[in-house]
Design a protein around this motif. Structure first.
Motif: not given
Length: 463
Positions: A11, A16, A19-20, A31, A33, A114-115, A118, A121-122, A128
């Motif tokens: 992840g 990510t 995933a996006h 994902v 992780e 990174d957050d 994520r 992507a969500e 995730y």
């Protein structure tokens, strides 16, 4: 069995981004992780180790402009890179590569980056799953995606997830990737041998330290590297500016280096005659700080550790993949992206830009239902970048301290003659040494381009 179109292991930036791209293309994606703790993140997340930052043309490679970031991601705008040898140095104020970004580069909060990836992507529709450990993958090469899934991902809790496409983005240690690739190598060959960490990776260590105001003001718009001051192939310490007078002081070096094999030990500024083994990362950093600023400051009181940053107590240790990437077994519906494919370079201490881009390419193709062009696509997109990294790394493989000094002196002359564009400099005023640097670089690059620069190629896999 639960089914998704695309299963993604890891992840971080590559996972990510994959995933996006996958869900943006109309596919379902999940994902997996396992998550690690950090002192500066609430809860678990990916292994978000801060790297150097992003250079100007890396913005275009990553295809994400910092204007898209929330306010807490970008930390410092950069205007230069300083390269320091034992006695010589040079300053680069331009990468010499066309870019849509107006600055030399920037540093950023990697955990928050990174957050945000994520969250992006969500928001697009990806799932995730945190605190999930992948234990294995079974692949049916005859599955056509309309009945049984091509891949079955096994989780530590006993669950199994079916997927038509698998994207491996578990970082340079390749915890899952090696086992999956083993299934597609000829008898007797194992990815875990070819890509074993002591051979394929370097180890890195860094500390978050608060710098005196005067020192931070001098350094806050530069990334600084010292070369030829510690032994080892592509081994070097650095200082990267963050925010609020905090800098990351770190280093990278090969795994398992034997000090008895080091020639001319007394020429390395960060070695001591009493060293009977390669020093630990913390020892190297203390010596660097004392060498550079010890005459004016008390290192322990004036450069204190910032203990609420990093993974633990203001420090972090992490693996960096080698500068040679691998191709993927795309005929099996598998793409390897980011650090797991070896794009995170120990030479330039960065890789988020290529991790994001390779993940995005893999996710896009998976959503289209065909990964067969992945190896071609990533080489068309980031091949020049990786070839430069591999070339530089091979060029300096046998360098000692005097070689770095000679190179920096030559490069400084090249830059003075032709401006900031190092690779296009004519070297007319830098003399024969400058011409030799440029000639050796071009010769090495031609050789790698002709003979290949990947550790595993698509032809190495069997199905």
């Amino acid at each position: 069995m639960e089914r998704v179109d695309v299963a993604i292991v890891g992840g971080g930036p590559a996972g990510t981004a994959a995933a996006h791209a996958a869900v943006s293309g109309g596919a379902s994606a999940v994902v997996f992780e396992k998550g690690v703790p950090r002192a500066d993140r609430d809860g678990l997340g990916p292994d978000s180790t801060d790297a150097a930052g992003i250079l100007d043309y890396w913005v275009d490679i990553m295809d994400i402009h910092p204007a898209e970031f929330p306010d807490d991601v970008l930390l410092q705008q950069l205007d230069r890179a300083e390269f320091v040898g034992p006695t010589e140095s040079c300053t680069l104020t331009s990468t010499g590569i066309d870019s849509s970004y107006d600055h030399f580069g920037y540093t950023f909060n990697r955990a928050r980056f990174d957050d945000w990836l994520r969250e992006r992507a969500e928001s697009a529709g990806a799932e995730y799953r945190l605190k999930v450990r992948v234990t294995g993958v079974d692949t049916d090469p005859d599955a056509d995606g309309t009945g049984e899934p091509r891949h079955v991902v096994s989780l530590a809790n006993g669950d199994e997830i079916g997927a038509d496409f698998l994207i491996l983005a578990d970082g340079p240690q390749r915890t899952v990737t090696n086992g999956v690739l083993d299934e597609y190598l000829p008898d007797g060959s194992k990815a875990s041998d070819i890509l074993a960490s002591p051979k394929a990776n370097h180890i890195a260590y860094q500390e978050y330290r608060e710098f005196p105001e005067a020192v931070f003001e001098e350094l806050k718009t530069a990334i600084t590297f010292w070369w030829g001051v510690m032994p080892g192939h592509t081994a070097y310490p650095w200082v990267f500016p963050n925010d609020n007078r905090v800098c990351r002081v770190g280093l990278t070096m090969p795994i398992g280096l034997d000090i008895d094999a080091v020639e001319d030990r007394d020429e390395y500024k960060l070695l001591r005659p009493e060293d009977d083994s390669i020093p630990q990362g913390s020892t190297y950093i203390r010596r660097l700080l004392e060498w550079q600023w010890g005459d004016e400051y008390d290192i322990e009181t004036d450069f204190p550790l910032v203990e609420d940053r990093g993974k633990r107590g203001g420090t972090e240790t992490y693996s960096i993949s080698s500068t040679k990437p691998i191709e993927s077994p795309v005929e099996a519906g598998i793409a390897v992206a980011g650090g797991a494919m070896g794009t995170t370079s120990a030479f330039h201490e960065g890789g988020d830009h290529v991790a994001v881009r390779t993940g995005a390419i893999a996710g896009e193709l998976a959503a289209d239902g065909d990964l067969s062009s992945y190896n071609v696509r990533w080489q068309e997109t980031i091949g020049d970048e990786l070839l430069r990294n591999v070339t530089f790394a091979e060029l300096c493989r046998d360098y000692g301290p005097s070689d770095w000094d000679r190179t920096f002196k030559s490069v400084r002359g090249m830059l003075a003659a032709d401006g900031p564009d190092l690779l296009k400099a004519s070297t007319l005023r830098s003399g024969l040494s400058g011409a030799k640097v440029l000639y050796n670089y071009k010769k090495q690059k031609r050789s790698l381009k002709k003979n290949g620069y990947t550790q595993l190629t698509a032809d190495d896999y069997v199905y």
